[in-house]
Write a protein that holds these residues in place. Structure first.
Motif, mmCIF file in Angstrom:
data_model
loop_
_atom_site.group_PDB
_atom_site.id
_atom_site.type_symbol
_atom_site.label_atom_id
_atom_site.label_comp_id
_atom_site.label_asym_id
_atom_site.label_seq_id
_atom_site.Cartn_x
_atom_site.Cartn_y
_atom_site.Cartn_z
ATOM 1 N N ASN A 74 31.175 63.685 79.234
ATOM 2 C CA ASN A 74 30.956 64.920 78.488
ATOM 3 C C ASN A 74 30.901 64.702 76.980
ATOM 4 O OD1 ASN A 74 30.962 66.707 80.781
ATOM 5 N ND2 ASN A 74 33.160 66.316 80.939
ATOM 6 N N ALA A 75 31.133 63.482 76.532
ATOM 7 C CA ALA A 75 31.028 63.185 75.095
ATOM 8 C C ALA A 75 29.575 63.301 74.655
ATOM 9 C CB ALA A 75 31.556 61.788 74.799
ATOM 10 N N VAL A 76 29.372 63.768 73.431
ATOM 11 C CA VAL A 76 28.007 63.907 72.910
ATOM 12 C C VAL A 76 27.927 63.206 71.552
ATOM 13 C CG1 VAL A 76 26.129 65.491 72.350
ATOM 14 C CG2 VAL A 76 27.811 66.138 74.072
ATOM 15 N N PRO A 77 27.787 61.883 71.546
ATOM 16 C CA PRO A 77 27.601 61.167 70.275
ATOM 17 C C PRO A 77 26.202 61.435 69.734
ATOM 18 C CG PRO A 77 27.313 59.655 72.107
ATOM 19 C CD PRO A 77 27.723 60.981 72.704
ATOM 20 N N LEU A 78 26.085 61.444 68.414
ATOM 21 C CA LEU A 78 24.793 61.736 67.776
ATOM 22 C C LEU A 78 24.293 60.585 66.918
ATOM 23 C CD1 LEU A 78 25.550 65.389 66.602
ATOM 24 C CD2 LEU A 78 24.425 64.659 68.717
ATOM 25 N N GLY A 79 25.169 59.642 66.608
ATOM 26 C CA GLY A 79 24.857 58.599 65.638
ATOM 27 C C GLY A 79 25.505 58.917 64.311
ATOM 28 N N ASN A 80 25.772 57.888 63.529
ATOM 29 C CA ASN A 80 26.410 58.027 62.213
ATOM 30 C C ASN A 80 27.875 58.450 62.340
ATOM 31 O OD1 ASN A 80 25.788 57.376 59.573
ATOM 32 N ND2 ASN A 80 25.346 59.472 58.955
#
Length: 803
Positions: free
Chosen positions: A726-732
């Motif tokens: 369920n994690a939502v990494p986006l970058g940075n």
């Protein structure tokens, strides 16, 4: 202050045009670097355009470390300039407070806090009560929390420029006010001089820091500069009880407001959702220390927001509603660097309301660019070459600029797209993608399909994206069947001539002497060993190559190539991007499908080989490689044949997949993208691209690469597999190990083929050990992830890359 009583010099190494913050800072830093004969020309008076009426806020944190460092340098300069020159610049360090009034803004604030930790900027979230203590005049009933940045401040813009000018003159530079530039002289595509209403000056370089008038100034050199003015408003009141001393700058981004004290009263400014563009011709050449008429009707919605946030405004006396024009670019980032069209013409303009904050560091960076040929660190986001020509029209700019101002305080949701100035460039298959209900994104002016079967506007947020299932379905096409990816926006540059091979071997780190029929993935590096570009080359014969480059890199790469052709070399370079369509056909059933179309010859192609032949009666250049980690081919045909080719492929069973599916798959496959994993601060070894370097020939940057090969890299690229689906990494985002930041994510997505979120990251090499557990800070929550030096999805061990 100025040298108007003295005649203009006949020669100068560098002429700076424009006497606002960027011009004064650039002159100061040129002089500081030893260019003592640099001069500045201002057609009116110093600071008379935009600078004088700036609210002059200085907030350090930006979206990248390098942009943040520019402002940190500005702060250090503004703190010490009085000691150096004796000129008080009015620096006030009272910090800044940014409040959140909804949950998404709180997520945004926590992401900002994480970014600040990554960049070493002091900023931390505070409670509603602590926010109220720092700003007692604020109505906090709807405030959920805030972020506090103690190092931020403000400065007096006119005094700051006076200090910079004084520092420049102390080192020999000269300033000429009331001196209008009437012409820019070029020869062989290079700057040779400036014509003014008081004489001609021969020079080697020009720094164009002309703010609102940059389009007209650039036209003197035959260069289009995509900047456009908008009206910008702030309210000034007479003294208000409680605002007598200096307060932090208060940002209410949900209300589109910034607020601070001013001479015992209040200054309330706004970046309203849709601003008012203004025809630059309406300003005229004599617009100096002037303002535009007050517009209370336009400001009224913002005034209502301000009254809600500051109850004291109900009884405060208004001094004025200031309406001063400022210039904006099509993407909201400024322009700093040399133009593609004219060598020696450098831009420092389009500051998008951050001129004072960025000006100190940006002036330093522009001086470095002029003297050294490049900035000290990568400023890809500010390169003037990032804009396609379609943004140069007044119509497109007048449409986009108001939205740019309006997005200044908008939450930067993943997937956010521009709504104005769309449809400027379409791909050859655009009509097909409309029929397939594509949701489009704009890349280098092109309308590119992001995903399909969902044309309505997505609901943006920081959680599971609205398009999650659509992208997953398209990934499944490429994984289980056959998918078509439209790569027509990728640049297609032809290199032909007797010395094509010689030139490319000098510019490219890989061996470009491979025979006809071979494809080569390579990097181009600069003298410091940093990656200027990564590209794929097809060799057709002894004197003919085609280079495939990233969509956003087309103008930049063309400029780099043309700049490095030697005078005695017989080479022609042409941009054929819009003449050809490129379709990637990927998936386990692609071979069977192609045979059904009579294209058995494709099976004879080995990886990184190419051939020209027919598919369904259409002539194509086919190369066997992949950017998604599935077997297939990239097919290039004439634009007029693209629809027929797509129809044949689609009727044979191939289905379209968009850019987001491609991004997810390339991250799983640890394929890198310029502007994310690659830039001029990164070497091929750091990026795991040592295989793109052939040390058997000399190339630009050879010595730096040789040294890099002998020195262990401090950081290296890795893949990260997140445990929480369920994690939502986006970058940075910061990456932690043993409680310390060891790096940052660069690209992230959900990995549909492995069933969990994935990211690429640069981390400390000592921690880059397979299986090491690290933590990714996503908006204040630490998610565990496992390190992999290799790709997370690599069914065939294929090493085929291109961005």
């Amino acid at each position: 202050m100025t040298n108007n009583s003295n005649p203009l010099p006949e020669n100068a190494s560098v002429v700076v045009i424009g006497g606002g913050i960027m011009g004064c800072s650039t002159l100061y830093h040129l002089a500081k670097r030893g260019i003592s004969d640099a001069i500045l020309l201002e057609r009116n008076k110093l600071t008379s355009g935009t600078t004088w009426h700036s609210a002059a806020q200085v907030r350090a944190l930006r979206s990248t470390r390098n942009l943040t460092d520019l402002i940190r340098y500005s702060i250090s300069l503004y703190e010490t300039l009085e000691e150096e020159t004796g000129q008080n610049v009015g620096w006030i360090n009272k910090g800044s407070l940014s409040i959140a009034t909804n949950e998404d803004r709180m997520v945004h604030i926590k992401r900002q806090e994480a970014l600040a930790n990554l960049f070493g900027v002091e900023a931390y979230s505070v409670s509603k009560d602590e926010a109220m203590e720092r700003w007692p005049l604020m109505n906090g009933e709807d405030v959920l929390g805030a972020v506090w940045s103690p190092d931020d401040g403000r400065v007096s813009p006119s005094d700051l420029c006076a200090g910079l000018v004084k520092g420049a003159k102390m080192r020999g530079a000269k300033i000429f006010e009331d001196t209008g530039v009437t012409g820019i002289l070029t020869k062989g595509g290079r700057i040779v001089g400036v014509e003014t209403d008081k004489g001609t000056i021969r020079c080697d370089a020009i720094a164009l820091c002309t703010g609102l008038w940059s389009r007209n100034a650039g036209a003197l050199a035959g260069v289009d500069i995509p900047v456009y003015p908008c009206e910008h408003f702030y309210l000034l009141t007479k003294p208000v009880a409680g605002a007598e001393g200096n307060l932090p700058t208060l940002s209410d981004h949900d209300g589109h407001l910034y607020i601070r004290d001013d001479s015992g009263g209040l200054l309330v400014g706004c970046f309203e959702p849709m601003a008012k563009a203004i025809d630059p011709d309406r300003l005229g050449d004599d617009f100096a220390f002037q303002l535009l008429p007050e517009d209370w009707d336009h400001f009224e919605p913002m005034m209502m927001n301000a009254l809600h946030r500051l109850p004291a405004l109900e009884t405060a006396e208004v001094r004025m509603l200031l309406n001063g024009p400022e210039s904006f670019t099509p993407d909201g980032s400024f322009m700093l660097g040399e133009t593609a069209e004219t060598k020696g013409l450098f831009l420092g303009c389009g500051m998008n309301s951050v001129g004072i904050a960025t000006g100190g560091g940006a002036g330093m960076a522009l001086a470095d660019c002029i003297i050294d040929g490049a900035t000290q660190t990568d400023l890809y986001e500010a390169d003037p070459k990032r804009f396609p020509d379609c943004f140069n029209s007044a119509e497109a700019l007048a449409s986009r600029a108001p939205e740019v101002l309006g997005k200044h305080y908008e939450i930067t949701y993943p997937g956010r797209q521009w709504h104005s100035a769309r449809g400027l460039r379409t791909l050859p298959l655009h009509a097909s993608w409309v029929r397939e209900k594509a949701h489009f994104g704009q890349v280098f002016g092109f309308e590119r399909p992001m995903y399909f079967q969902k044309q309505d506007e997505p609901k943006l947020g920081f959680g599971k994206p609205d398009w999650f299932d659509h992208v997953g379905r398209e990934v499944s096409y490429a994984t289980n069947d056959v998918a078509i990816f439209d790569q027509s926006s990728f640049g297609k540059i032809s290199i032909t001539g007797r010395d094509a091979e010689t030139m490319l071997n000098r510019l490219c780190a890989n061996n470009m002497s491979r025979p006809a029929g071979r494809a080569t993935y390579t990097t181009m590096v600069n003298e410091k060993g940093g990656i200027e570009s990564d590209l794929t080359s097809l060799r057709f014969d002894d004197e003919s190559y085609r280079l495939y480059v990233g969509s956003s890199a087309i103008k930049r790469d063309l400029s780099w190539l043309r700049e490095h052709v030697n005078a005695n070399e017989q080479v022609e370079i042409h941009d054929h991007t819009i003449q050809f369509a490129t379709i990637a056909v990927m998936g386990p059933k692609a071979s069977v499908m192609m045979r059904s179309l009579g294209a058995d010859w494709l099976d004879e192609l080995g990886y990184f080989t190419h051939a020209r032949n027919e598919i369904a009666g259409i002539m194509v250049d086919a190369v066997r490689l992949s950017y998604v980690g599935e077997a297939g081919w990239e097919l290039t045909c004439a634009c007029e044949d693209a629809e027929r080719l797509y129809t044949a492929l689609n009727e044979a069973g191939a289905r379209p997949a968009g850019t987001l599916a491609q991004s997810s798959m390339r991250i799983e496959k640890q394929f890198l993208a310029y502007g994310h994993e690659l830039d001029t601060d990164v070497s091929p070894m750091m990026a795991g691209l040592g295989f793109t370097v052939d040390m058997q020939h000399l190339f630009i940057g050879y010595e730096a690469i040789q040294k890099a090969m002998e020195t262990p890299t401090k950081q290296t690229i890795v893949s990260l597999r997140l445990a929480d689906v369920n994690a939502v990494p986006l970058g940075n985002e910061p990456v932690y190990h043993d409680g310390e930041i060891i790096g940052k994510t660069t690209s992230a997505s959900f990995g549909y083929r492995i069933g969990c979120p994935v990211a690429l990251a640069y981390i400390d090499s000592i921690s880059a050990v397979d299986g090491t557990d690290v933590f990714i800070d996503i908006a204040g929550t630490h998610f565990i992830a496992s390190v992999s030096r290799k790709a997370l999805f690599d069914p065939d061990g294929l090493r085929m890359r291109r961005s």
